[in-house]
Write an enzyme that holds these catalytic residues in place. Structure first.
Site, mmCIF file in Angstrom:
data_model
loop_
_atom_site.group_PDB
_atom_site.id
_atom_site.type_symbol
_atom_site.label_atom_id
_atom_site.label_comp_id
_atom_site.label_asym_id
_atom_site.label_seq_id
_atom_site.Cartn_x
_atom_site.Cartn_y
_atom_site.Cartn_z
ATOM 1 N N HIS A 72 27.829 -45.667 34.804
ATOM 2 C CA HIS A 72 28.047 -45.712 33.362
ATOM 3 C C HIS A 72 29.070 -46.798 33.042
ATOM 4 C CE1 HIS A 72 26.434 -41.554 31.902
ATOM 5 N NE2 HIS A 72 25.606 -42.165 32.731
ATOM 6 N N TYR A 201 31.791 -38.043 23.564
ATOM 7 C CA TYR A 201 32.947 -37.204 23.258
ATOM 8 C C TYR A 201 33.040 -37.075 21.739
ATOM 9 C CZ TYR A 201 34.611 -37.763 28.075
ATOM 10 O OH TYR A 201 34.735 -37.735 29.444
ATOM 11 N N PRO A 293 39.986 -30.950 31.759
ATOM 12 C CA PRO A 293 38.858 -31.793 32.191
ATOM 13 C C PRO A 293 38.499 -32.916 31.226
ATOM 14 C CG PRO A 293 38.075 -29.664 31.412
ATOM 15 C CD PRO A 293 39.563 -29.570 31.454
ATOM 16 N N LYS A 297 39.682 -36.400 35.429
ATOM 17 C CA LYS A 297 40.638 -36.899 36.413
ATOM 18 C C LYS A 297 40.797 -36.016 37.652
ATOM 19 C CE LYS A 297 41.926 -40.722 34.627
ATOM 20 N NZ LYS A 297 40.585 -41.258 34.635
ATOM 21 N N TYR A 385 40.532 -44.345 31.754
ATOM 22 C CA TYR A 385 39.314 -43.582 32.051
ATOM 23 C C TYR A 385 38.677 -44.047 33.350
ATOM 24 C CZ TYR A 385 35.211 -40.731 31.000
ATOM 25 O OH TYR A 385 34.218 -39.771 31.047
#
Length: 391
Positions: A72, A201, A293, A297, A385
């Site tokens: 991704h 998200y 979550p 990580k 990220y």
């Protein structure tokens, strides 16, 4: 039984460490309290940072990941019925992430360990770590109905939050930092193709939602729910209806529905134990730290810990210096606290606190506007990220 490194726990941390040590020619024994089927089936994280992907490739453990994993190059943020894509490679100098479930990582590493590595004992329950502050620590464990002792030069506790490793550190030396959040995640697995080709998200007045996936035909989705929610109290159609509301956009995007095969609720908390080393006992992964979550990580932090330990042990063998081993806790905690910071930021950015005021709501939207409208803020999110450096 005698070994150089005793590893407690055959989750990602313990299995990656065993692989790294095997490749370095250092003997180790892995003790796992559960059976093999449990280790290979427990559903956990599914996002691998660039650094974790690189570690698995360098360790010779990435053949199936590279064949079946889903690379991704970004994520999508949704708020106010709007969509904003964060493009990782353009913001980070080419980094990306890999969608490849923890279950699959564990399957690959277990198979390699049993084929090429040293001992991996399933249903071997660690009872205690003894003499951790000496040059000869020991792990008392129960296997096949009898107690035994594993004598080691080093013990690495990869046995999770509830394991015995952390208990071996005297309370007088321990410092605990934690936060419990007033909400949880209701997660589902569904036999339906993902509704978007990257993770989504969503911040909504009714609560957070996340669209993820396990494969091109299996979706993984989450809803923010109150703490203590019973997953079975939500009917399947009720879940899909709520996901549709929270993911809604002003364009023609549509949510794909399908049979739900699994439901679970994940509590949200942040936790750090300092120090991560006591004598010759080293904590790694969830034994030392927990992150909510939202930032993806947990598994990646565990890999960072064991890479740090393996490098330090190889350095000790090659130079005779214990400098890197002595610095283990400090080195790991620098990365841990940055991951805690990012996970907290993502959680408070996207979840609605039950006690939120209109000021809090507008502040969240302002923060999201900042990420969507300013490259510096967007870059900070993308760099965190895709992963902090393992050096």
């Amino acid at each position: 039984m005698r070994t150089t490194v005793g590893i407690i726990g055959a989750g990602p941390a313990g299995l990656v460490l065993a692989r790294l040590l095997h490749n370095a020619g250092i003997d180790a024994v892995v003790l796992e309290s559960r059976d093999r089927a449990y280790v290979e089936q427990r559903q956990r994280a599914g996002i691998l940072e660039q650094g974790t992907v690189d570690v698995l490739r360098a360790a010779g453990a990435a053949e199936r990941m590279d064949r079946e994993g889903l690379r991704h190059d970004g994520i999508e943020l949704r708020f106010d019925r709007r969509r904003h894509r964060v493009d990782f490679p353009s913001l980070t100098g080419g980094k990306s992430v890999m969608v490849y479930a923890q279950t699959e990582v564990c399957k690959d590493l277990v198979a390699l360990r049993l084929k090429e590595g040293g001992p991996l004992l399933f249903e071997a329950e660690a009872l205690a770590v003894e003499d951790a502050d000496t040059e000869h620590p020991r792990v008392r464990f129960r296997h096949q109905g009898r107690e035994d002792v594993l004598e080691c030069d080093y013990v690495v506790g990869c046995d999770g939050f509830w394991g015995v490793s952390r208990k071996a550190i005297p309370a007088a030396l321990s410092r605990v930092h934690e936060r419990t959040y007033p909400f949880a995640w209701l997660g589902i697995l569904a036999d339906v193709a993902p509704s978007h080709d990257e993770l989504v998200y969503a911040r909504h007045d009714r609560g957070f939602a996340l669209l993820s996936m396990r494969s091109p035909s299996v979706s993984r989705l989450y809803l923010q729910v109150p703490s203590g929610t019973d997953a079975q109290s939500w009917a399947d159609e009720e879940i899909w209806d709520e996901l549709k509301r929270r993911f809604e956009t002003a364009d023609d995007w549509r949510l794909h529905r399908g049979p739900i095969t699994q439901k679970s609720v994940t509590p949200m908390r942040s936790f750090v134990h300092e120090p991560m080393r006591y004598g010759r006992l080293f904590l790694a992964g969830d034994a030392a730290h927990i992150v909510p979550p939202t930032g993806a990580k947990g598994l990646n932090l565990a890999v960072g810990d064991v890479v740090t330990f393996a490098r330090a042990l190889v350095h000790r063998r090659e130079t005779g210096s214990a400098e890197l081993l002595d610095a283990y806790s400090q080195t790991c905690l620098r990365r841990v606290w940055q991951a805690e910071r990012f996970s907290y930021d993502m959680t408070t950015l996207l979840h609605r606190d039950p006690a939120a005021t209109s000021f809090d709501d507008r502040l969240q939207l302002a923060r999201l506007e900042r990420v969507a409208g300013h490259r510096a803020a967007e870059t900070d999110l993308a760099e965190a990220y895709t992963g902090f450096p393992l050096d």
